[in-house]
Design a protein around this motif. Structure first.
Motif, PDB file in Angstrom:
ATOM      1  N   PHE A  68     119.537 -22.873 -45.765  1.00 39.68           N
ATOM      2  CA  PHE A  68     120.795 -23.041 -45.046  1.00 39.68           C
ATOM      3  C   PHE A  68     120.566 -23.060 -43.531  1.00 39.68           C
ATOM      4  O   PHE A  68     119.976 -22.129 -42.977  1.00 39.68           O
ATOM      5  CB  PHE A  68     121.763 -21.898 -45.369  1.00 39.68           C
ATOM      6  CG  PHE A  68     122.348 -21.948 -46.749  1.00 39.68           C
ATOM      7  CD1 PHE A  68     123.500 -22.671 -47.003  1.00 39.68           C
ATOM      8  CD2 PHE A  68     121.736 -21.275 -47.790  1.00 39.68           C
ATOM      9  CE1 PHE A  68     124.047 -22.724 -48.272  1.00 39.68           C
ATOM     10  CE2 PHE A  68     122.278 -21.315 -49.066  1.00 39.68           C
ATOM     11  CZ  PHE A  68     123.433 -22.045 -49.312  1.00 39.68           C
ATOM     12  N   GLY A  69     121.064 -24.098 -42.863  1.00 41.34           N
ATOM     13  CA  GLY A  69     120.997 -24.178 -41.409  1.00 41.34           C
ATOM     14  C   GLY A  69     122.152 -23.415 -40.790  1.00 41.34           C
ATOM     15  O   GLY A  69     123.108 -24.014 -40.288  1.00 41.34           O
ATOM     16  N   VAL A  70     122.069 -22.091 -40.801  1.00 40.49           N
ATOM     17  CA  VAL A  70     123.160 -21.250 -40.291  1.00 40.49           C
ATOM     18  C   VAL A  70     123.142 -21.234 -38.766  1.00 40.49           C
ATOM     19  O   VAL A  70     124.168 -21.409 -38.101  1.00 40.49           O
ATOM     20  CB  VAL A  70     123.050 -19.819 -40.858  1.00 40.49           C
ATOM     21  CG1 VAL A  70     124.084 -18.902 -40.216  1.00 40.49           C
ATOM     22  CG2 VAL A  70     123.235 -19.847 -42.373  1.00 40.49           C
ATOM     23  N   GLN A  71     121.988 -20.938 -38.185  1.00 39.27           N
ATOM     24  CA  GLN A  71     121.729 -20.880 -36.730  1.00 39.27           C
ATOM     25  C   GLN A  71     122.333 -19.662 -36.058  1.00 39.27           C
ATOM     26  O   GLN A  71     121.689 -19.036 -35.228  1.00 39.27           O
ATOM     27  CB  GLN A  71     122.181 -22.164 -36.010  1.00 39.27           C
ATOM     28  CG  GLN A  71     121.776 -23.470 -36.674  1.00 39.27           C
ATOM     29  CD  GLN A  71     120.314 -23.577 -37.087  1.00 39.27           C
ATOM     30  OE1 GLN A  71     119.515 -22.696 -36.826  1.00 39.27           O
ATOM     31  NE2 GLN A  71     119.974 -24.652 -37.768  1.00 39.27           N
ATOM     32  N   GLU A 114     114.780 -29.989 -25.986  1.00 41.24           N
ATOM     33  CA  GLU A 114     113.882 -31.079 -26.338  1.00 41.24           C
ATOM     34  C   GLU A 114     114.267 -32.352 -25.595  1.00 41.24           C
ATOM     35  O   GLU A 114     115.460 -32.609 -25.380  1.00 41.24           O
ATOM     36  CB  GLU A 114     113.910 -31.326 -27.846  1.00 41.24           C
ATOM     37  CG  GLU A 114     113.527 -30.117 -28.689  1.00 41.24           C
ATOM     38  CD  GLU A 114     112.074 -29.712 -28.513  1.00 41.24           C
ATOM     39  OE1 GLU A 114     111.283 -30.518 -27.978  1.00 41.24           O
ATOM     40  OE2 GLU A 114     111.724 -28.577 -28.902  1.00 41.24           O
ATOM     41  N   PRO A 115     113.285 -33.173 -25.199  1.00 40.55           N
ATOM     42  CA  PRO A 115     113.599 -34.434 -24.501  1.00 40.55           C
ATOM     43  C   PRO A 115     114.512 -35.327 -25.348  1.00 40.55           C
ATOM     44  O   PRO A 115     114.504 -35.274 -26.582  1.00 40.55           O
ATOM     45  CB  PRO A 115     112.221 -35.085 -24.305  1.00 40.55           C
ATOM     46  CG  PRO A 115     111.247 -33.952 -24.397  1.00 40.55           C
ATOM     47  CD  PRO A 115     111.839 -32.967 -25.360  1.00 40.55           C
ATOM     48  N   ASN A 116     115.294 -36.127 -24.663  1.00 40.35           N
ATOM     49  CA  ASN A 116     116.166 -37.125 -25.305  1.00 40.35           C
ATOM     50  C   ASN A 116     117.239 -36.501 -26.197  1.00 40.35           C
ATOM     51  O   ASN A 116     117.656 -37.094 -27.199  1.00 40.35           O
ATOM     52  CB  ASN A 116     115.334 -38.117 -26.118  1.00 40.35           C
ATOM     53  CG  ASN A 116     114.291 -38.833 -25.287  1.00 40.35           C
ATOM     54  OD1 ASN A 116     114.572 -39.293 -24.179  1.00 40.35           O
ATOM     55  ND2 ASN A 116     113.070 -38.906 -25.803  1.00 40.35           N
ATOM     56  N   THR A 117     117.671 -35.296 -25.831  1.00 37.50           N
ATOM     57  CA  THR A 117     118.806 -34.676 -26.517  1.00 37.50           C
ATOM     58  C   THR A 117     119.934 -34.470 -25.511  1.00 37.50           C
ATOM     59  O   THR A 117     119.727 -34.502 -24.296  1.00 37.50           O
ATOM     60  CB  THR A 117     118.431 -33.316 -27.125  1.00 37.50           C
ATOM     61  OG1 THR A 117     118.048 -32.417 -26.072  1.00 37.50           O
ATOM     62  CG2 THR A 117     117.273 -33.454 -28.115  1.00 37.50           C
ATOM     63  N   ALA A 118     121.130 -34.229 -26.026  1.00 43.61           N
ATOM     64  CA  ALA A 118     122.273 -33.995 -25.145  1.00 43.61           C
ATOM     65  C   ALA A 118     122.075 -32.731 -24.309  1.00 43.61           C
ATOM     66  O   ALA A 118     122.451 -32.690 -23.129  1.00 43.61           O
ATOM     67  CB  ALA A 118     123.546 -33.882 -25.978  1.00 43.61           C
ATOM     68  N   PHE A 119     121.465 -31.703 -24.889  1.00 44.32           N
ATOM     69  CA  PHE A 119     121.211 -30.471 -24.129  1.00 44.32           C
ATOM     70  C   PHE A 119     120.190 -30.696 -23.021  1.00 44.32           C
ATOM     71  O   PHE A 119     120.272 -30.068 -21.967  1.00 44.32           O
ATOM     72  CB  PHE A 119     120.705 -29.375 -25.074  1.00 44.32           C
ATOM     73  CG  PHE A 119     121.801 -28.527 -25.659  1.00 44.32           C
ATOM     74  CD1 PHE A 119     123.140 -28.826 -25.438  1.00 44.32           C
ATOM     75  CD2 PHE A 119     121.492 -27.418 -26.437  1.00 44.32           C
ATOM     76  CE1 PHE A 119     124.149 -28.040 -25.976  1.00 44.32           C
ATOM     77  CE2 PHE A 119     122.491 -26.619 -26.977  1.00 44.32           C
ATOM     78  CZ  PHE A 119     123.823 -26.930 -26.748  1.00 44.32           C
ATOM     79  N   LYS A 151     125.664 -35.376 -35.005  1.00 45.80           N
ATOM     80  CA  LYS A 151     124.414 -35.024 -34.331  1.00 45.80           C
ATOM     81  C   LYS A 151     124.629 -33.813 -33.436  1.00 45.80           C
ATOM     82  O   LYS A 151     125.514 -33.812 -32.569  1.00 45.80           O
ATOM     83  CB  LYS A 151     123.934 -36.219 -33.498  1.00 45.80           C
ATOM     84  CG  LYS A 151     122.595 -36.029 -32.820  1.00 45.80           C
ATOM     85  CD  LYS A 151     121.450 -36.347 -33.735  1.00 45.80           C
ATOM     86  CE  LYS A 151     120.131 -36.404 -32.982  1.00 45.80           C
ATOM     87  NZ  LYS A 151     118.989 -36.719 -33.855  1.00 45.80           N
ATOM     88  N   CYS A 152     123.815 -32.769 -33.620  1.00 44.81           N
ATOM     89  CA  CYS A 152     123.930 -31.583 -32.779  1.00 44.81           C
ATOM     90  C   CYS A 152     123.265 -31.842 -31.422  1.00 44.81           C
ATOM     91  O   CYS A 152     122.259 -32.565 -31.341  1.00 44.81           O
ATOM     92  CB  CYS A 152     123.265 -30.392 -33.463  1.00 44.81           C
ATOM     93  SG  CYS A 152     124.099 -29.865 -34.984  1.00 44.81           S
ATOM     94  N   PRO A 153     123.775 -31.255 -30.350  1.00 42.79           N
ATOM     95  CA  PRO A 153     123.269 -31.583 -29.007  1.00 42.79           C
ATOM     96  C   PRO A 153     121.839 -31.120 -28.734  1.00 42.79           C
ATOM     97  O   PRO A 153     121.221 -31.598 -27.786  1.00 42.79           O
ATOM     98  CB  PRO A 153     124.264 -30.871 -28.076  1.00 42.79           C
ATOM     99  CG  PRO A 153     124.865 -29.788 -28.905  1.00 42.79           C
ATOM    100  CD  PRO A 153     124.924 -30.329 -30.293  1.00 42.79           C
ATOM    101  N   TYR A 154     121.310 -30.204 -29.554  1.00 47.93           N
ATOM    102  CA  TYR A 154     119.938 -29.717 -29.349  1.00 47.93           C
ATOM    103  C   TYR A 154     118.930 -30.435 -30.233  1.00 47.93           C
ATOM    104  O   TYR A 154     117.721 -30.240 -30.098  1.00 47.93           O
ATOM    105  CB  TYR A 154     119.859 -28.210 -29.639  1.00 47.93           C
ATOM    106  CG  TYR A 154     120.272 -27.856 -31.042  1.00 47.93           C
ATOM    107  CD1 TYR A 154     119.381 -27.934 -32.113  1.00 47.93           C
ATOM    108  CD2 TYR A 154     121.579 -27.446 -31.313  1.00 47.93           C
ATOM    109  CE1 TYR A 154     119.766 -27.626 -33.408  1.00 47.93           C
ATOM    110  CE2 TYR A 154     121.974 -27.135 -32.605  1.00 47.93           C
ATOM    111  CZ  TYR A 154     121.066 -27.230 -33.640  1.00 47.93           C
ATOM    112  OH  TYR A 154     121.468 -26.942 -34.914  1.00 47.93           O
ATOM    113  N   GLY A 180     127.351 -27.106 -31.376  1.00 46.22           N
ATOM    114  CA  GLY A 180     127.868 -28.322 -32.015  1.00 46.22           C
ATOM    115  C   GLY A 180     127.876 -28.264 -33.528  1.00 46.22           C
ATOM    116  O   GLY A 180     127.965 -29.306 -34.190  1.00 46.22           O
ATOM    117  N   ARG A 181     127.789 -27.055 -34.101  1.00 47.17           N
ATOM    118  CA  ARG A 181     127.775 -26.928 -35.551  1.00 47.17           C
ATOM    119  C   ARG A 181     129.172 -27.153 -36.121  1.00 47.17           C
ATOM    120  O   ARG A 181     130.178 -26.862 -35.468  1.00 47.17           O
ATOM    121  CB  ARG A 181     127.256 -25.549 -35.974  1.00 47.17           C
ATOM    122  CG  ARG A 181     125.907 -25.187 -35.400  1.00 47.17           C
ATOM    123  CD  ARG A 181     124.828 -26.150 -35.861  1.00 47.17           C
ATOM    124  NE  ARG A 181     124.505 -25.954 -37.276  1.00 47.17           N
ATOM    125  CZ  ARG A 181     123.694 -26.751 -37.972  1.00 47.17           C
ATOM    126  NH1 ARG A 181     123.178 -27.820 -37.392  1.00 47.17           N
ATOM    127  NH2 ARG A 181     123.430 -26.498 -39.229  1.00 47.17           N
TER     128      ARG A 181
END
Length: 388
Positions: A129-132, A205-210, A20-23, A143-144
């Motif tokens: 592709f989720g490059v980001q 976003e709410p309820n995320t690690a970030f 799970k990514c932090p964002y 966190g990729r």
């Protein structure tokens, strides 16, 4: 005004990812010690679709699928043969248009390069592709699980396998990112010559690690400067902006997302999937969402308990819901479409429309409704003006 049935798409949610990514605030679940029941999940997706077809039989008559989108999670965790079995099952149940767009989201760190041939043979004709980012430091902060080199190699491998329709997801306003860093990401993406680039701002976003531990992000002014500069750089590279965060080469706009933005219809199958369906026969617009947790969803085995909730989009809600999507489109939407997709007369939004035009947010010439550059910058305020 009668409600007309818009184009119909299918969204398929694959809920697992490696980590799970932090964002991320999507309905995704990191892998644990035991592998997920991938094959069984395919059976449950088809059972879910069967049940929806019964529930919405009247509204589905004569409506072919124009696009399919595999979202997640990380759909590329599912082997090509499982994707093929699912798509074969969907084709047995629903008609397709001849040129239906079928997109699979993938993480560059999860696809074995030899798998692209298999996905293409299975019926996936568009890869996303989720490059980001192409900055390894930024990828670590996000966190990729992939590196810049791995992302580039994966895209080239898909192209070598025969993919001619590829999207790259990029983020900007990343932790401690500079304008030069944001432009470097766009330049790197354009050199790979994907047909489509999704370029969107990182938000907390709410309820995320970030959200719990916010990283140092550029302020709003710097984020806006990045957006404007990257828009120009993408335009110079041949990518036309057609939505707030979407850019495409000529003829390569995303059919699936365009259907969302035009307030089209879509069935949603899978854990936590959402759907929207217009029933022209009774003038209703229905929303349905599925149980979020994969285990609970699968235990339902296509029964009523797979449904997380149902609701009807009331007439008072339709102007806001329509504008929430349509006003994101750079070229605007035909004025007649509002009545066709909501079943409401255009007069219903007359006062709000007049106010938005007077403030310089919208342009309305009797045939087309379009957001101005000022309206795009303050889009949330524009959309909110159509709340009942």
């Amino acid at each position: 005004m009668s409600l007309l049935a818009p184009p119909l798409s299918l969204y398929i949610h694959m809920p697992w990812c490696v980590k799970k990514c932090p964002y991320c605030d999507f309905n995704s679940h990191g892998l644990r010690s035991e592998p997920p029941p991938y094959a069984d999940y395919i059976d449950h997706l088809l059972a879910d679709l069967d049940a929806d077809r019964v529930d919405f039989a009247q509204a589905l008559v004569g409506r072919p699928i124009v696009s399919i989108f595999f979202g997640g999670g990380t759909p590329s965790l599912f082997a090509p043969e499982l994707i093929e079995r699912l798509l074969d099952g969907v084709r047995e149940r629903l008609p397709f248009v001849d040129d239906a767009e079928v997109t699979l989201e993938t993480n560059p760190g999860t696809v074995e390069h030899g798998n692209f041939d298999g996905y293409l043979a299975a019926g996936i004709n568009r890869m996303s592709f989720g490059v980001q980012s192409f900055d390894d430091d930024k990828l670590k902060r996000l966190g990729r699980i992939h590196s810049s080199n791995e992302a580039e190699a994966a895209v080239k491998s898909a192209q070598d396998a025969g993919y001619r329709n590829i999207n790259l997801d990029l983020m900007y306003a990343l932790p401690q990112q500079t304008l030069q860093g944001a432009l470097a990401d766009v330049d790197h993406a354009a050199l790979l010559q994907p047909t489509h680039i999704s370029h969107y701002q990182l938000t907390l976003e709410p309820n995320t690690a970030f959200a719990a531990n916010p990283p140092p992000l550029p302020d709003d002014d710097h984020a806006w400067a990045m957006q404007e500069a990257c828009e120009q750089r993408l335009a110079d590279a041949g990518y036309g902006q057609y939505e707030i965060s979407a850019y495409a080469q000529p003829g390569r706009r995303c059919t699936h997302n365009l259907n969302y933005w035009h307030f089209g219809d879509y069935l949603g199958i899978g854990a936590g999937a959402h759907g929207k369906l217009s029933d022209a026969g009774n003038g209703q617009i229905h929303r349905r969402w599925k149980t979020r947790h994969p285990r609970a969803y699968m235990e339902a085995a296509g029964a009523v308990s797979r449904i997380g909730g149902d609701s009807t989009v009331e007439a008072s809600e339709r102007p806001f819901e329509y504008m929430l999507n349509a006003l994101r489109l750079i070229d605007g939407v035909p004025m007649r479409e509002f009545a066709e997709r909501t079943g409401l007369p255009l007069e219903r939004i007359g006062p709000a429309l007049a106010t938005a035009c007077a403030r310089g947010w919208l342009i309305e010439n009797g045939e087309q409704l379009q957001t101005t550059a000022l309206g795009q910058r303050f889009l949330n305020d524009v959309i909110a003006s159509f709340l009942d």
